[in-house]
Scaffold this active site. Sequence first.
Site: not given
Length: 602
Positions: A59, A302, A312
């Site tokens: 994104e 992850r 973020k």
Amino acid sequence: MSSTKETPVPGNFLRHVIENDLAQGTYQSRHWGGSPGDGAHHAAGAPDPARIRTRFPPEPNGYLHIGHAKSIWLNFSLAREYGGVCHLRFDDTNPEKEDQEYVDSIREAIRWLGYDHHLADDPARPGIRQPHEYFASDYFDFMHRAAVYLIEAGLAYVDEQTPDEMRINRGDFNTPGKNSPWRERSPAQNLARFAEMRAGQHPDGSMVLRAKIDMASPNINMRDPAIYRIRHAAHHNTGDKWCIYPMYTFAHPIEDALEQITHSICTLEFEDQRPFYDWLLARLTEGGLLKAPPPRQYEFARLNVSHVITSKRKLRQLVEEGHVSGWDDPRMPTLAGLRRRGYTPESLKLFAERSGVTKSGGWTDYAALDAALRETLDPVAPRAMAVLEPLRLVIENWEEVFGSAAHQQACQAPVHPHLPALGQRSFTLGKEIWIERSDFEETPPKGFFRLFPGNKVRLKYGYVIECTGAEKDATGQITRVRARLLPGTQSGTPGADSVKVKGVITWVNTADALPAQVRLYDRLFTEEQPDAGGRDFLTALNPQSLRVARAWVEPTLAKAQAEDRYQFERHGFFVADRREHTVSGRNLVFNRITGLRDSWGK
């Protein structure tokens, strides 16, 4: 890293899945080529012979970080390994947080890592789309049509509950959800209401479109998830065309299907979303909007790295509150920051590969990243000498040995000790030199083999000298060290071994040394998990994460270009700063990447 016969590619469950699909011809009916979906920007052409298709779907609401490096490596390398294609897709479904700056930074990071997603001949064209580059917003028209189909089929409805009511009625892991009072509207009523949403007749948050699945499902993500919401916000790609935007969980599977992705690889937090992923693609395939076989989603653990924040939102907070100088601050775990710090693409790929591809989570020590950096950089980094805490040393018998105080004795050293083809580097030794302040002790501790009165050391690549004393200022601070040079002991000559010493120190000549700013970076956080347990991660900021040294470096570094990496002998690996280092203006700025060994624990 690319695999060779000597270094076989390690197996993992994703490779087994892909190899099984290829063996069974799961996607053999695919004929790639042309436009992947309504509104896509690629011209039709000959069918693409790619065997598999993966995608990397960031994104554009921030800069990529070290966790993304693993996803990039995994998706692009698997596609390359099995003769496929990896799409770079910008999941731009949230117009309030996305920006063209982030789009361009993502492109740049992926190119830097060596994955060009089949770029055109001129890759340095910000804002210009490339082959195999896509945007979720390319498919907004199709997504709207898919939503209308779900409403017509009785599989979606417009809900006018408040966000708090929806949250309460959704239930929890122990309590089933409750049906919305708007759930049984007719398709015609829902179509009319959805059209009003599309026309901008209702404010943000007043209603959403939800899939009609099962409010009693044990998987909370299947309890009528929202698929469209109202956002009166301009979009970086579509402008003011839309005031309703698809939710990520609705958009993502559609994007995969339209691009004919075969293996949709994501991290474990999306595992609970897979049932909706499959449900949506099955419904749209039944309705004839998509073709079979649909993509499949696979999840892996992850990458969690100690002493690092990858949220973020929190990274943006560090930037906006001035705790760091920007997204590319060398202390940041962003790829832009790691690049500016001096980490190499090869080290990040090696680190990602070594972290493994599994279903189980865990933490990887930051030291493993530095180890990968040293392993990839040590064999190729040119050497240089630098003095970071300068202390002047005067050779008292210089005139006696060489006949003139102005004489400069030529010295040479290998550019790299194990790469003779790189040649030699040249500099001089004079009457006065800079040494490290830590290399002198007036009263030495036990085991100290460097300079103290009466002791002999070798000036690396130079002569053996004997310390005769030191001078102090009024405060007792050592201001100058005195020594005598032992003639006939220059390195590389027959007499070099005539005097045995235990200490060797680095130095630079005051006559030809160059001033440089050396930034000594360390870990940004003192705690392994800075935000563990919901604590304020800012309390774990390391006050010593940046120290700036006014240093002197050997003259060969006059030609150092931005992003050139070196091993400063004894000190570690350094890089010429890509933003502020300039050769023409003699503004030499070097960033410490890492030391020669891990010293964090000490």
